[in-house]
Design a protein around this motif. Structure first.
Motif, PDB file in Angstrom:
ATOM      1  N   SER A 105     -43.540  82.675  62.455  1.00 25.07           N
ATOM      2  CA  SER A 105     -42.916  80.944  62.202  1.00 25.07           C
ATOM      3  C   SER A 105     -41.311  81.050  62.891  1.00 25.07           C
ATOM      4  O   SER A 105     -40.730  82.066  62.692  1.00 25.07           O
ATOM      5  CB  SER A 105     -43.072  80.660  60.874  1.00 25.07           C
ATOM      6  N   LEU A 106     -41.035  80.072  63.502  1.00 20.96           N
ATOM      7  CA  LEU A 106     -39.847  79.682  64.180  1.00 20.96           C
ATOM      8  C   LEU A 106     -38.956  79.320  62.672  1.00 20.96           C
ATOM      9  O   LEU A 106     -37.723  79.132  63.107  1.00 20.96           O
ATOM     10  CB  LEU A 106     -39.778  78.961  65.100  1.00 20.96           C
ATOM     11  N   THR A 107     -39.267  78.847  61.697  1.00 21.42           N
ATOM     12  CA  THR A 107     -38.581  77.962  60.731  1.00 21.42           C
ATOM     13  C   THR A 107     -38.662  78.771  59.486  1.00 21.42           C
ATOM     14  O   THR A 107     -37.809  78.492  58.587  1.00 21.42           O
ATOM     15  CB  THR A 107     -38.775  76.601  60.787  1.00 21.42           C
ATOM     16  N   GLU A 108     -39.659  79.458  58.844  1.00 20.82           N
ATOM     17  CA  GLU A 108     -39.959  79.599  57.434  1.00 20.82           C
ATOM     18  C   GLU A 108     -39.525  81.211  57.213  1.00 20.82           C
ATOM     19  O   GLU A 108     -39.738  82.210  58.107  1.00 20.82           O
ATOM     20  CB  GLU A 108     -41.439  79.833  57.388  1.00 20.82           C
ATOM     21  N   PRO A 109     -38.447  81.037  56.343  1.00 16.08           N
ATOM     22  CA  PRO A 109     -37.720  82.440  56.004  1.00 16.08           C
ATOM     23  C   PRO A 109     -38.702  83.354  55.182  1.00 16.08           C
ATOM     24  O   PRO A 109     -39.790  82.963  54.522  1.00 16.08           O
ATOM     25  CB  PRO A 109     -36.650  81.951  55.037  1.00 16.08           C
ATOM     26  N   ILE A 110     -38.302  84.683  55.350  1.00 12.98           N
ATOM     27  CA  ILE A 110     -39.090  85.598  54.197  1.00 12.98           C
ATOM     28  C   ILE A 110     -38.460  85.664  53.129  1.00 12.98           C
ATOM     29  O   ILE A 110     -37.329  85.364  52.869  1.00 12.98           O
ATOM     30  CB  ILE A 110     -39.197  87.137  55.027  1.00 12.98           C
ATOM     31  N   PRO A 111     -38.982  86.235  52.020  1.00 15.01           N
ATOM     32  CA  PRO A 111     -38.289  86.370  50.748  1.00 15.01           C
ATOM     33  C   PRO A 111     -37.140  87.164  50.805  1.00 15.01           C
ATOM     34  O   PRO A 111     -36.957  88.184  51.751  1.00 15.01           O
ATOM     35  CB  PRO A 111     -39.693  86.944  49.730  1.00 15.01           C
ATOM     36  N   ALA A 112     -36.178  86.862  49.921  1.00 13.82           N
ATOM     37  CA  ALA A 112     -34.956  87.409  49.829  1.00 13.82           C
ATOM     38  C   ALA A 112     -34.847  88.369  48.614  1.00 13.82           C
ATOM     39  O   ALA A 112     -35.416  88.114  47.568  1.00 13.82           O
ATOM     40  CB  ALA A 112     -33.955  86.552  49.994  1.00 13.82           C
ATOM     41  N   LEU A 113     -33.810  89.431  48.777  1.00 19.95           N
ATOM     42  CA  LEU A 113     -33.927  90.198  47.355  1.00 19.95           C
ATOM     43  C   LEU A 113     -33.571  89.657  46.442  1.00 19.95           C
ATOM     44  O   LEU A 113     -33.720  89.798  45.228  1.00 19.95           O
ATOM     45  CB  LEU A 113     -33.018  91.564  47.831  1.00 19.95           C
ATOM     46  N   ASP A 142     -30.528  86.723  51.042  1.00 23.73           N
ATOM     47  CA  ASP A 142     -30.192  85.387  50.427  1.00 23.73           C
ATOM     48  C   ASP A 142     -30.992  84.327  51.385  1.00 23.73           C
ATOM     49  O   ASP A 142     -30.485  84.256  52.683  1.00 23.73           O
ATOM     50  CB  ASP A 142     -28.606  85.156  50.606  1.00 23.73           C
ATOM     51  N   ASN A 143     -31.564  83.443  50.881  1.00 25.48           N
ATOM     52  CA  ASN A 143     -32.214  82.423  51.510  1.00 25.48           C
ATOM     53  C   ASN A 143     -31.560  80.832  51.187  1.00 25.48           C
ATOM     54  O   ASN A 143     -32.186  79.838  51.462  1.00 25.48           O
ATOM     55  CB  ASN A 143     -33.517  82.213  51.313  1.00 25.48           C
ATOM     56  N   SER A 144     -30.343  81.074  50.611  1.00 29.92           N
ATOM     57  CA  SER A 144     -29.562  79.740  50.221  1.00 29.92           C
ATOM     58  C   SER A 144     -29.493  78.599  51.279  1.00 29.92           C
ATOM     59  O   SER A 144     -29.281  77.589  50.976  1.00 29.92           O
ATOM     60  CB  SER A 144     -28.433  80.183  49.274  1.00 29.92           C
ATOM     61  N   ASP A 145     -29.351  79.271  52.592  1.00 32.93           N
ATOM     62  CA  ASP A 145     -28.871  78.410  53.745  1.00 32.93           C
ATOM     63  C   ASP A 145     -30.175  77.750  54.043  1.00 32.93           C
ATOM     64  O   ASP A 145     -30.063  76.799  55.020  1.00 32.93           O
ATOM     65  CB  ASP A 145     -28.118  79.188  54.862  1.00 32.93           C
ATOM     66  N   GLY A 146     -31.250  78.166  53.853  1.00 31.65           N
ATOM     67  CA  GLY A 146     -32.616  77.367  54.259  1.00 31.65           C
ATOM     68  C   GLY A 146     -32.916  77.784  55.773  1.00 31.65           C
ATOM     69  O   GLY A 146     -33.880  77.254  56.358  1.00 31.65           O
ATOM     70  N   GLU A 147     -32.134  78.811  56.419  1.00 27.77           N
ATOM     71  CA  GLU A 147     -32.413  78.935  57.721  1.00 27.77           C
ATOM     72  C   GLU A 147     -33.433  80.018  58.095  1.00 27.77           C
ATOM     73  O   GLU A 147     -33.847  80.991  56.895  1.00 27.77           O
ATOM     74  CB  GLU A 147     -31.031  79.577  58.444  1.00 27.77           C
ATOM     75  N   PRO A 148     -34.105  80.157  59.139  1.00 31.33           N
ATOM     76  CA  PRO A 148     -35.024  81.219  59.390  1.00 31.33           C
ATOM     77  C   PRO A 148     -34.575  82.590  59.369  1.00 31.33           C
ATOM     78  O   PRO A 148     -33.225  82.713  59.346  1.00 31.33           O
ATOM     79  CB  PRO A 148     -35.578  81.047  60.843  1.00 31.33           C
ATOM     80  N   THR A 149     -35.161  83.526  59.214  1.00 29.92           N
ATOM     81  CA  THR A 149     -34.846  84.971  58.980  1.00 29.92           C
ATOM     82  C   THR A 149     -34.361  85.723  60.044  1.00 29.92           C
ATOM     83  O   THR A 149     -35.090  85.858  60.834  1.00 29.92           O
ATOM     84  CB  THR A 149     -35.620  85.546  58.065  1.00 29.92           C
TER      85      THR A 149
END
Length: 455
Positions: free
Chosen positions: A300-308, A261-268
């Motif tokens: 990157s320190l901020t960009e998340p990876i895709p989530a399932l 899940d990337n809903s929090d917008g946080e880095p992974t």
């Protein structure tokens, strides 16, 4: 069989046969090059240790080569028997690529293998070395075409779909598809590393038994020297391959990372340990390192990876399998790096051949390269699901219309026959390795010395 349908049984059967098969080419690729190096060093230095080692490992190579050919033929037939939907849909691409392998690699190997194994009394030494080198080159060419075909299934390019079938439009794009260069180098280096570990384990066994001959020490030293360079290089190649996979197969990376899940917008974060659950759509008991997942995969320190959860449920790979298979591969890779660099420390202390615990460690690491290859292939193939040609044809549309009973019987037959035939092959190789190069040389003529000076 155990309540499994024909599709799952067909997948299990192919996974079983390919797992048996891939072990033999991996050793063959590395040993072929090793033999060429040994014979080249013997021609240059006339050191009898290189000659002894050549004779010794040529026997192991011959057994591996034969079993690799036999197990490979079975896989080829399965494309027609169990995966006729795939063959009908994409055979216009995979068929020619496998044919190119036969016309180039297999014919090259077949043409020079006899000279390599039986020509020591009949040809000059330079011609014999050329034959060994051609066999080694043939194994690399074979890897090229096999990886081109499989990589196209991972990242298909250069085609159109006409009347429900794939039609090639650009063979350069097909062969040199986006994932091919990374996967070719990754697999080739993995084969060399696996062979180095295999050779090092054989030497460690003899050293632990008190055989301190110069040939055994040379074998141990050469294999560990190769490991020092290739194990860290493989980690770098793996990172590049991971970045390529993130670009073209993001769902696979999400499954590997157990990231939902990337809903929090946080880095992974990087999940070191956890138990992914496809039903609960989360990774339980996760032990995380914040931000590190984004740093490794996005740089990157901020960009998340895709989530399932970004992908439909029916297009998500099985995260529990690839999560752990990937970590097995990486964990073994780290142990290989440790083994290589610690051997440098022991060389400096002049205890490389006498450190009992390191010899035992090297012996235990013997199958590590092959296990890592199997884990890597499970990650690659299971991570591609539910696609057989990624984004183009799903696995359920590729399977033949066999019944559950038919697939169960054929799978049981494969289990029995493979266990007997290849089990005996493994036993014979271990038996030969236990003899050692010195004993082999005492019982057989120095055949390479008889060809000296003929060319």
């Amino acid at each position: 069989m155990f309540g499994l349908d024909a599709l799952i049984l067909a997948r299990i059967q192919f996974a079983f046969t390919v797992s048996f098969h891939i072990i033999f080419p991996a050793i063959t690729i590395g040993l072929a090059t090793y033999l060429a190096v040994l014979e080249g060093l013997w021609l240059k230095t006339r050191n009898p240790d290189y000659q002894k080692l050549y004779h010794f490992w040529a026997k192991i190579f011959a057994v591996n080569f034969g079993m690799g050919v036999v197990s490979g033929l079975v896989m080829a037939y399965q494309f027609g028997t169990n995966w006729s939907g795939f063959s009908d849909f994409a055979g216009s691409i995979t068929g020619p690529l496998l044919t190119y392998e036969v016309l180039t690699a297999f014919f090259l190997e077949a043409g020079f293998l006899g000279v390599m194994l039986f020509g020591w009394h009949r040809v000059g030494e330079k011609l014999h070395f050329f034959a060994t080198s051609m066999v080694a080159l043939g194994t690399i060419i074979s890897t090229f075409w096999i990886l081109a075909s499989n990589s196209w299934m991972q990242t298909p390019q250069g085609y159109e779909i006409v009347n429900g079938r794939v039609v090639p439009t650009d063979w350069f794009a097909i062969v040199f598809n986006p994932s091919f260069p990374y996967r070719l180098v990754h697999m080739s280096v993995a084969a060399f590393v696996s062979s180095a570990l295999f050779v090092a384990a054989a030497a460690a066994w003899h050293l632990r038994k008190g055989n301190q001959s110069s040939a055994i020490k040379t074998m141990f030293s050469m294999s560990l020297g190769l490991l020092v360079f290739l194990a860290p290089l493989q980690a770098i190649i793996g990172d590049m391959h991971g970045l390529n996979t993130l670009e073209y197969q993001p769902a696979k990376i999400a499954a590997i990372e157990g990231h939902w899940d990337n809903s929090d917008g946080e880095p992974t974060p990087l999940i070191i340990f956890g138990m992914p659950s496809m039903e609960q759509e989360r990774t339980n008991f996760a032990i995380k390192i914040p931000i590190l997942g984004s740093l490794l995969l996005r740089h990157s320190l901020t960009e998340p990876i895709p989530a399932l959860k970004d992908f439909p449920k029916d297009e998500r790979p099985n995260s529990p399998i690839v999560f752990w298979s990937f970590r097995i591969m990486v964990g073994l890779g780290l142990l290989m790096i440790v083994q290589g660099f610690y051997s440098l420390w022991l060389r400096k202390k002049n205890t490389l051949y006498t450190s009992r615990w390191f010899l035992k460690f090297s012996l235990l690491m013997g199958p590590a390269g092959l296990i890592a290859i199997l884990a890597g292939w499970f990650t690659t193939e299971v991570g591609r699901q539910p696609w057989v040609v990624y984004g183009v044809q799903k696995t359920r549309d590729a399977v033949s219309t066999h019944g559950d009973l038919q697939m169960s019987i054929s799978l049981l037959c494969f289990l029995v026959v493979y266990s007997l035939v290849f089990g005996f092959g493994y036993y014979y190789m271990i038996h030969q390795i236990k003899k050692g190069p010195d004993i082999i040389e005492q019982n057989e003529p120095h055949e390479l010395t008889t060809i000296s000076g003929r060319m």
